[in-house]
Design a protein around this motif. Structure first.
Motif, PDB file in Angstrom:
ATOM      1  N   SER A  54      55.301  -3.069 -45.859  1.00 32.45           N
ATOM      2  CA  SER A  54      55.552  -1.644 -46.039  1.00 32.45           C
ATOM      3  C   SER A  54      57.043  -1.344 -46.148  1.00 32.45           C
ATOM      4  CB  SER A  54      54.966  -0.858 -44.863  1.00 32.45           C
ATOM      5  OG  SER A  54      55.627  -1.203 -43.651  1.00 32.45           O
ATOM      6  N   TRP A  55      57.351  -0.211 -46.783  1.00 34.70           N
ATOM      7  CA  TRP A  55      58.683   0.370 -46.677  1.00 34.70           C
ATOM      8  C   TRP A  55      58.845   0.886 -45.256  1.00 34.70           C
ATOM      9  CZ3 TRP A  55      61.554  -0.440 -50.950  1.00 34.70           C
ATOM     10  CH2 TRP A  55      60.913  -0.568 -52.182  1.00 34.70           C
ATOM     11  N   LEU A  56      60.037   0.839 -44.712  1.00 35.80           N
ATOM     12  CA  LEU A  56      60.265   1.218 -43.322  1.00 35.80           C
ATOM     13  C   LEU A  56      60.953   2.572 -43.247  1.00 35.80           C
ATOM     14  CD1 LEU A  56      61.374  -2.264 -41.942  1.00 35.80           C
ATOM     15  CD2 LEU A  56      59.132  -1.161 -41.751  1.00 35.80           C
ATOM     16  N   SER A  57      60.307   3.511 -42.601  1.00 37.77           N
ATOM     17  CA  SER A  57      60.841   4.859 -42.487  1.00 37.77           C
ATOM     18  C   SER A  57      61.861   4.914 -41.358  1.00 37.77           C
ATOM     19  CB  SER A  57      59.699   5.844 -42.218  1.00 37.77           C
ATOM     20  OG  SER A  57      60.187   7.168 -42.139  1.00 37.77           O
ATOM     21  N   VAL A  58      63.016   5.509 -41.635  1.00 34.96           N
ATOM     22  CA  VAL A  58      64.122   5.524 -40.671  1.00 34.96           C
ATOM     23  C   VAL A  58      64.684   6.927 -40.509  1.00 34.96           C
ATOM     24  CG1 VAL A  58      64.780   3.134 -41.178  1.00 34.96           C
ATOM     25  CG2 VAL A  58      65.832   5.010 -42.476  1.00 34.96           C
ATOM     26  N   ASP A  59      65.430   7.118 -39.410  1.00 34.35           N
ATOM     27  CA  ASP A  59      66.191   8.348 -39.259  1.00 34.35           C
ATOM     28  C   ASP A  59      67.546   8.170 -39.950  1.00 34.35           C
ATOM     29  OD1 ASP A  59      67.887   6.905 -37.539  1.00 34.35           O
ATOM     30  OD2 ASP A  59      66.991   7.727 -35.727  1.00 34.35           O
ATOM     31  N   VAL A 114      64.512   2.636 -37.203  1.00 32.21           N
ATOM     32  CA  VAL A 114      63.106   2.768 -37.573  1.00 32.21           C
ATOM     33  C   VAL A 114      62.423   3.737 -36.612  1.00 32.21           C
ATOM     34  CG1 VAL A 114      60.907   1.552 -37.843  1.00 32.21           C
ATOM     35  CG2 VAL A 114      63.049   0.464 -38.585  1.00 32.21           C
ATOM     36  N   GLU A 115      61.680   4.651 -37.175  1.00 33.89           N
ATOM     37  CA  GLU A 115      61.032   5.676 -36.370  1.00 33.89           C
ATOM     38  C   GLU A 115      60.091   5.047 -35.350  1.00 33.89           C
ATOM     39  OE1 GLU A 115      59.258   8.281 -39.215  1.00 33.89           O
ATOM     40  OE2 GLU A 115      61.189   9.080 -39.912  1.00 33.89           O
ATOM     41  N   GLY A 116      60.239   5.456 -34.097  1.00 35.32           N
ATOM     42  CA  GLY A 116      59.389   4.962 -33.029  1.00 35.32           C
ATOM     43  C   GLY A 116      59.884   3.706 -32.349  1.00 35.32           C
ATOM     44  N   HIS A 117      61.066   3.188 -32.785  1.00 35.52           N
ATOM     45  CA  HIS A 117      61.601   1.956 -32.205  1.00 35.52           C
ATOM     46  C   HIS A 117      63.087   2.162 -31.921  1.00 35.52           C
ATOM     47  CE1 HIS A 117      57.977   0.717 -34.316  1.00 35.52           C
ATOM     48  NE2 HIS A 117      57.937  -0.352 -33.541  1.00 35.52           N
ATOM     49  N   ASP A 118      63.476   2.111 -30.649  1.00 35.10           N
ATOM     50  CA  ASP A 118      64.872   2.409 -30.332  1.00 35.10           C
ATOM     51  C   ASP A 118      65.803   1.230 -30.540  1.00 35.10           C
ATOM     52  OD1 ASP A 118      64.267   0.762 -28.198  1.00 35.10           O
ATOM     53  OD2 ASP A 118      64.602   2.269 -26.634  1.00 35.10           O
TER      54      ASP A 118
END
Length: 508
Positions: A297-302, A307-311
């Motif tokens: 998958s493409w990885l969604s980021v802020d 990566v969203e949901g992973h600090d």
């Protein structure tokens, strides 16, 4: 832990980077500059796609074509610029530009930073853990105290068409590394890779056919950009077909000619066929499933590239699909590296900018603009949304930054587009006799700032950074009047655009 991990040697670093292309290298550079220890993992050549199969070899192929074209528009040179390009010399230069596909120099740079390079295939093995399978069967387990950065890039994607795998099609890699000039080249796709490679191989002697499903070339730019490029390719003998769909591909034997079958039954013959129809992320076998993400998958980021949901997990460059451009990926890498370092300094466990543990102030004034993760802050890749620059190195060149008119209107902005025939600029006639080009400036009428600009014409790639500064800096139109272009240069296009805007020209 798997048996492979149990039998591997283990090392701990502050940061682990998956991928040693330009993006990964820039993450390494930034976190090392902050004093963090880093390991970088690479399964192919250090330097990545851009260095060996994309930016560098493609521009090495394109530069002779552009120089010859410009010479043909220059008095005193025209009579000496109509012979064929020396294909052998061009290809040999291309090979030298990519270091003959050896990465010794890039490896030396990585090692000079103090980073530890691991050759092999890297996979996540749960939070903050990466396992590496080396080329000799060696195994390593790398643990990251603060962050893992996925910088594995993207690869060309081939459509599911009858006969295509057996036909041995070119992708961008084969198109930039081929050691011979095909007599006939069929290019499927009218985006950047398609038009650049059509330009390069046509100049080297191939008879080129370009097949485009949509209505024109360079569909993500203003329509006039693709129109100018298509007209130039056609004038030099290319067959440009739009609104067509490929149904199948047939190769005669293993090395014989290739036939591209179109819906409706038409056939196009070639010696090679290049599919430039899209990209997919290199994330299918990097252990995403071990941290709750979908493989491939493409990885969604802020905006700090986390990566969203992973600090602790960052995705930088093509893998996040924000802007599939090397320079934009390197920009993201600088942002991500700064954010990782700030968070590491904050509390050592994922805090930092945007988490309340470190405001990340970039200076006084301007409020949120200067806080770490606020727009245009040091930990925010704001340009991904507002000011992505791109140059297409065709002949003529096409370049754009920010929003097209259609994109600005779709975003709900009240805008006006101002257009300019570049022959109105004195510098254009000096640049080349018979110069043809066009420019557009898109202005936000409520803020009186430039939100987008597009240029097409010989030499206009060098105009783009001034447009990028105007868009990124949100420079008021009233202040742009005081940025005086030197005479007689192509940059006078800015003065003519501003005059047209003042006089009420354009579409709103």
């Amino acid at each position: 832990m798997t048996r492979a991990a149990e039998n591997a040697d283990a090392h701990t670093y502050d940061v682990v980077v998956l991928g040693a292309g330009p993006v990964g290298e820039n993450v390494v550079d930034r976190v090392r500059a902050a004093g963090l220890s880093v390991a970088v993992v690479e399964g192919e050549l250090v330097g990545g796609e851009c260095s060996y199969w994309a930016c560098m070899p493609s521009k090495a192929l394109l530069r002779p074509a552009i120089v010859r074209s410009e010479a043909r528009g220059t008095p005193g040179l025209r009579g000496h610029s109509y012979g064929p390009l020396d294909a052998h010399e061009v290809l040999a230069h291309r090979d030298s530009v990519v270091g003959d596909w050896k990465d010794d120099g890039q490896v030396e740079w990585v090692e000079s930073t103090g980073a530890h390079l691991y050759r092999g295939h890297g996979r996540l093995h749960g939070p903050r853990v990466v396992t590496v399978r080396g080329p000799e069967g060696d195994r390593h387990v790398l643990t990251a105290r603060h962050a893992v950065a996925v910088c594995t890039g993207s690869r060309a994607v081939l459509p599911d068409l009858p006969g295509l795998p057996a036909a041995g099609p070119w992708t961008s890699r084969e198109a930039t590394s081929s050691g011979r000039v095909p007599e006939r080249l069929v290019v499927v796709g009218g985006g950047v890779v398609g038009v650049e490679m059509a330009t390069a191989w046509q100049a080297l002697g191939s008879r080129v056919t370009v097949l485009v499903r949509g209505g024109g070339l360079l569909p993500r730019m203003e329509p006039f950009a693709g129109e100018h490029v298509a007209a130039a390719l056609a004038e030099r003998g290319a067959d440009i077909r739009t609104g067509v769909t490929v149904a199948a591909v047939v190769r005669d034997g293993s090395t014989g000619p290739v036939t591209v079958v179109l819906e409706g039954g038409d056939r196009v013959e070639g010696d090679e066929v290049l599919f430039a129809t899209g990209r997919q992320p290199r994330t299918e076998d990097i252990g995403l499933e071990t941290v709750g993400l979908e493989p491939g998958s493409w990885l969604s980021v802020d905006d700090s590239l986390r990566v969203e949901g992973h600090d602790w997990l960052y995705a930088v460059g093509d893998v996040n699909r924000r802007a599939l451009l090397t320079h934009q990926g390197k920009y993201q890498a600088r942002i991500a590296g700064a954010a990782i370092a700030a968070r590491a300094a904050g509390n050592g466990s994922g805090g930092g900018p945007g988490d309340g543990s470190d405001a990340g102030s970039a200076g006084s004034g301007d409020g949120a603009r200067n806080t770490g993760t606020g727009p245009w802050g040091p930990y925010s890749a704001t340009a991904d949304h507002a000011a992505v620059p791109q140059v297409v190195f065709t002949d003529p060149e096409a370049a754009s930054v920010g929003l097209t008119l259609a994109a600005a209107e779709a975003a709900g902005l009240r805008v006006r587009a101002v257009d300019l025939d570049l022959t109105a600029v004195a510098g254009a006639g000096l640049y080349a006799q018979g110069y043809r080009g066009h420019a557009r400036m898109v202005v936000d009428l409520d803020r009186e700032t430039v939100v987008g600009a597009t240029f097409v014409g010989p030499g206009i790639g060098e105009l783009l950074h001034s447009a990028t500064v105007a868009v990124t800096g949100e420079v008021p139109i009233a202040r742009l009047w005081h940025a005086v272009p030197a005479y007689p240069t192509l940059s006078e296009a800015w003065l003519r655009l501003l005059e047209a805007y003042r006089d009420g020209a354009g579409t709103s």
